[in-house]
Design an enzyme around this catalytic site. Structure first.
Site, PDB file in Angstrom:
ATOM      1  N   THR A 140       0.850  -1.193   0.000  1.00 10.76           N
ATOM      2  CA  THR A 140       0.000   0.000   0.000  1.00 10.76           C
ATOM      3  C   THR A 140       0.884   1.240   0.000  1.00 10.76           C
ATOM      4  OG1 THR A 140      -1.684  -1.186   1.192  1.00 10.76           O
ATOM      5  CG2 THR A 140      -1.821   1.206   1.260  1.00 10.76           C
ATOM      6  N   LEU A 172      -6.467  -8.163  -0.069  1.00  9.84           N
ATOM      7  CA  LEU A 172      -6.649  -9.377   0.736  1.00  9.84           C
ATOM      8  C   LEU A 172      -7.137  -9.046   2.140  1.00  9.84           C
ATOM      9  CD1 LEU A 172      -3.203 -11.124   0.173  1.00  9.84           C
ATOM     10  CD2 LEU A 172      -5.341 -11.521  -1.059  1.00  9.84           C
ATOM     11  N   GLU A 174      -7.181 -10.654   5.981  1.00 13.22           N
ATOM     12  CA  GLU A 174      -6.577 -11.724   6.770  1.00 13.22           C
ATOM     13  C   GLU A 174      -7.668 -12.716   7.165  1.00 13.22           C
ATOM     14  OE1 GLU A 174      -3.929 -10.393   9.826  1.00 13.22           O
ATOM     15  OE2 GLU A 174      -3.187  -8.777   8.565  1.00 13.22           O
ATOM     16  N   CYS A 279      -4.325  -2.519   8.293  1.00 18.35           N
ATOM     17  CA  CYS A 279      -4.683  -1.671   7.141  1.00 18.35           C
ATOM     18  C   CYS A 279      -5.626  -0.527   7.475  1.00 18.35           C
ATOM     19  CB  CYS A 279      -5.309  -2.529   6.055  1.00 18.35           C
ATOM     20  SG  CYS A 279      -4.127  -3.635   5.285  1.00 18.35           S
ATOM     21  N   LYS A 282      -4.391   2.455   9.759  1.00 18.04           N
ATOM     22  CA  LYS A 282      -3.240   3.168   9.189  1.00 18.04           C
ATOM     23  C   LYS A 282      -3.634   3.875   7.882  1.00 18.04           C
ATOM     24  CE  LYS A 282      -0.480   0.371   6.420  1.00 18.04           C
ATOM     25  NZ  LYS A 282       0.158   0.039   5.386  1.00 18.04           N
ATOM     26  N   LYS A 339      -9.188  -9.627  14.706  1.00 20.93           N
ATOM     27  CA  LYS A 339     -10.372 -10.278  14.162  1.00 20.93           C
ATOM     28  C   LYS A 339     -10.150 -11.786  14.250  1.00 20.93           C
ATOM     29  CE  LYS A 339     -10.041 -10.792   9.348  1.00 20.93           C
ATOM     30  NZ  LYS A 339     -10.144 -10.313   7.989  1.00 20.93           N
ATOM     31  N   ARG A 346      -2.101  -6.435  15.462  1.00 20.36           N
ATOM     32  CA  ARG A 346      -1.809  -5.029  15.173  1.00 20.36           C
ATOM     33  C   ARG A 346      -3.076  -4.181  15.307  1.00 20.36           C
ATOM     34  NH1 ARG A 346       1.498  -5.699   9.689  1.00 20.36           N
ATOM     35  NH2 ARG A 346       0.235  -7.577   9.615  1.00 20.36           N
TER      36      ARG A 346
HETATM   37  C1  UDX Z   1      -8.882  -5.066   5.310  1.00 23.84           C
HETATM   38  C2  UDX Z   1      -9.675  -5.017   4.000  1.00 23.84           C
HETATM   39  O1  UDX Z   1     -10.908  -5.740   4.173  1.00 23.84           O
HETATM   40  C3  UDX Z   1      -8.862  -5.612   2.859  1.00 23.84           C
HETATM   41  O2  UDX Z   1      -9.575  -5.470   1.638  1.00 23.84           O
HETATM   42  C4  UDX Z   1      -7.523  -4.871   2.765  1.00 23.84           C
HETATM   43  O3  UDX Z   1      -6.714  -5.426   1.756  1.00 23.84           O
HETATM   44  C5  UDX Z   1      -6.789  -4.924   4.100  1.00 23.84           C
HETATM   45  O4  UDX Z   1      -7.636  -4.403   5.129  1.00 23.84           O
HETATM   46  P1  UDX Z   1      -8.312  -6.918   7.128  1.00 23.84           P
HETATM   47  O5  UDX Z   1      -7.591  -5.843   7.863  1.00 23.84           O
HETATM   48  O6  UDX Z   1      -7.674  -8.256   6.992  1.00 23.84           O
HETATM   49  O7  UDX Z   1      -8.677  -6.433   5.644  1.00 23.84           O
HETATM   50  O8  UDX Z   1      -9.685  -7.179   7.896  1.00 23.84           O
HETATM   51  P2  UDX Z   1     -11.229  -6.875   7.723  1.00 23.84           P
HETATM   52  O9  UDX Z   1     -11.954  -8.150   7.629  1.00 23.84           O
HETATM   53  O10 UDX Z   1     -11.504  -5.871   6.685  1.00 23.84           O
HETATM   54  O11 UDX Z   1     -11.538  -6.269   9.169  1.00 23.84           O
HETATM   55  C6  UDX Z   1     -10.913  -5.072   9.643  1.00 23.84           C
HETATM   56  C7  UDX Z   1     -11.429  -4.743  11.014  1.00 23.84           C
HETATM   57  O12 UDX Z   1     -12.786  -4.310  10.951  1.00 23.84           O
HETATM   58  C8  UDX Z   1     -11.411  -5.915  11.994  1.00 23.84           C
HETATM   59  O13 UDX Z   1     -11.015  -5.445  13.271  1.00 23.84           O
HETATM   60  C9  UDX Z   1     -12.854  -6.390  12.012  1.00 23.84           C
HETATM   61  O14 UDX Z   1     -13.197  -7.045  13.195  1.00 23.84           O
HETATM   62  C10 UDX Z   1     -13.589  -5.071  11.860  1.00 23.84           C
HETATM   63  N1  UDX Z   1     -14.932  -5.183  11.259  1.00 23.84           N
HETATM   64  C11 UDX Z   1     -15.081  -5.662   9.997  1.00 23.84           C
HETATM   65  C12 UDX Z   1     -16.053  -4.759  11.970  1.00 23.84           C
HETATM   66  O15 UDX Z   1     -15.927  -4.315  13.116  1.00 23.84           O
HETATM   67  N2  UDX Z   1     -17.280  -4.834  11.375  1.00 23.84           N
HETATM   68  C13 UDX Z   1     -17.469  -5.301  10.103  1.00 23.84           C
HETATM   69  O16 UDX Z   1     -18.618  -5.337   9.642  1.00 23.84           O
HETATM   70  C14 UDX Z   1     -16.329  -5.735   9.399  1.00 23.84           C
END
Ligand code: UDX
Length: 449
Positions: A140, A172, A174, A279, A282, A339, A346
């Site tokens: 990124t 992506l 995680e 992600c 930040k 999650k 992080r």
């Molecule tokens: C995210 C983006 O989804 C992805 O496309 C990008 O490339 C990287 O950042 P990620 O950080 O792996 O991916 O997790 P994501 O599933 O998006 O969840 C991010 C955070 O939001 C988590 O703490 C999750 O618990 C929270 N979340 C997600 C919520 O609180 N509510 C939701 O409805 C969805």
């Protein structure tokens, strides 16, 4: 350089040159490892490079440096096909590489993205390449840096070598990284040189989803805009849940009612303890700070960030409503990862929660199926338990922090017997509240009771 027009999708882009056989991937973190393994499993010879000897040794033994469902098998499959190699040696990695993916980290630094790892990877790649190649930015990277990148390339490449720059952001998540890579919602490729873009497009021959090609800045902005929009959805729904808590509505029903409008949809609208990860937090910060640097603004994201940080306090307030003072109370946290299905901590809201609870004088005990080794390194004032039952012994309250399936399936009768007071704060609206209530738990969720 053949300048491109930018059609919305790549149906018109067909690479008619020789098939790309060899690529290098610099950086074996989350993005690099999943990307490299994906291409290796799709018939390309991939050499993944990392400067960490320790990491490469482990990878050569088939050990991924982090937990991701299915990744070990996916990596083994590529290794067994002899399509994937790991090295610390730039000469080996670049010898045959027609395309080089830069997948090193861009961690936060005073709210900006720290580009020093990208700079160093770019410099080393350009210095060593002795044949024409395309370098692809997959990490990124902030927008507005194209001229900086082109200068780094120009200043470090060999005179007779042509290097093109293409941006191909990753999306992506995680926990579902392999699925996201195999069936992406879209592939975005930003670049100015037609042949370079076409070469990168050709790597995604097995992808059936739209492949969008744009200019370099738009590709970088698509990444920031996507993550920022997702973060905004979460802070929106968390605010909604907090209002429902005060006014008496139920956020689950409200989301159902909203989500049936196809313009809104119901995905990514799960209320909770706040978003974390490497992600979203930040990227929203880097987005509004970069906008400001370019005499623009994205102030909505400052509010999104503030709502997110405050969301953890909502849990503390709920505990106080249920228990009175938290002084000396034993609070068990189920889940510490940011999650489910990851060991990544992080920006995990769990860490913020521990600190708030300690400030209130609570005794905090936490557990997580995968993230405990990482969480221990934070050295917070808390205890750790091997599993949920151990954590809940004598607890005055349970807080569900991360929605691991194993916590949904607990023996709740046993849990009730173990706890000193059967108080449950469901920080993800994840548990079976009807079951818990029927067993006599004092249950509260976020915007739902
Ligand atoms: C995210 C983006 O989804 C992805 O496309 C990008 O490339 C990287 O950042 P990620 O950080 O792996 O991916 O997790 P994501 O599933 O998006 O969840 C991010 C955070 O939001 C988590 O703490 C999750 O618990 C929270 N979340 C997600 C919520 O609180 N509510 C939701 O409805 C969805």
């Amino acid at each position: 350089m053949n300048k491109m027009n930018y059609p919305s999708e790549s149906s018109s882009v067909r690479y008619s040159g020789p098939r790309i056989k060899n690529i290098a991937v610099v950086g074996t973190g989350y993005v690099g490892l999943v990307t490299g393994t994906y291409f290796a499993n799709h018939g390309i010879n991939v050499i993944c490079l990392d400067i960490s000897e320790e990491r490469i040794t482990k990878l050569n033994q088939g050990q991924a440096p982090f937990f991701e469902p299915g990744l070990d098998e996916y990596t083994h499959k590529a290794l067994n096909k002899n399509k994937l190699t790991f090295t610390t040696d730039y000469d080996q990695a670049l010898k045959e590489a027609e395309i080089v993916f830069i997948c090193v980290g861009t961690p936060p630094k005073n709210g900006d993205a720290d580009m020093s790892f990208v700079e160093s990877a770019l410099k080393s790649t350009c210095e060593k390449l002795d044949h024409d190649a395309v370098i692809v930015g997959k990490s990124t990277m902030p927008f507005g840096i194209l001229s900086w990148v082109l200068d780094v390339i120009k200043d470090n490449k060999k005179d007779n070598v042509k290097i093109d720059w293409v941006v191909n952001p990753e999306f992506l998540s995680e926990g579902t990284a392999i699925l996201d890579m195999e069936s992406p919602s879209r592939v975005v490729i930003g670049g100015e040189d037609e042949e370079a873009v076409e070469k990168v497009v050709s790597l995604y021959k097995d992808v059936t989803s739209p492949i969008i090609h744009t200019d370099v800045e738009s590709a970088a902005l698509i990444k920031y805009a996507s993550n920022s929009f997702l973060a905004t959805k979460i802070s929106f729904v968390n605010s909604l849940a907090n209002v429902a808590d005060k006014l008496g509505g139920d956020v689950t029903d409200i989301i159902k009612g909203m989500g049936l409008d196809p313009r809104i949809g119901s995905r990514y609208l799960r209320p909770g303890i706040g978003f974390g990860g490497s992600c979203l937090p930040k990227d929203i910060q880097a987005f509004y700070k970069t906008a400001e640097k370019h005499d623009s603004h994205f102030d909505i994201l400052k509010v999104v960030e503030e709502i997110n940080l405050n969301q953890t306090k909502v849990i503390v307030e709920k505990l106080k409503d249920l228990l009175g003072t938290l002084k000396g109370k034993k609070i068990a946290l189920l889940g510490l990862a940011f999650k489910q299905d990851t060991d990544d901590i992080r920006e995990s809201p769990a860490a913020r929660l521990v600190n708030f609870l300690v400030d209130e004088g609570a005794v905090v005990v936490g557990t997580d199926p995968e993230a405990m080794p990482n969480f221990r390194k934070l050295n917070l004032e808390m205890q750790f338990a091997d599993d949920a039952y151990q954590a809940l012994k004598g607890a005055d309250a349970l807080v569900l922090v991360t929605e691991w399936e194993v916590y949904f399936n607990l023996d709740w009768k046993k849990v009730k017997e173990l706890m000193a007071d059967p108080v449950v704060v469901d920080g993800r609206n994840f548990l079976d509240k009807a079951q818990l209530k029927s067993l006599g738990f004092k249950y509260t969720g976020i915007g739902t009771r």
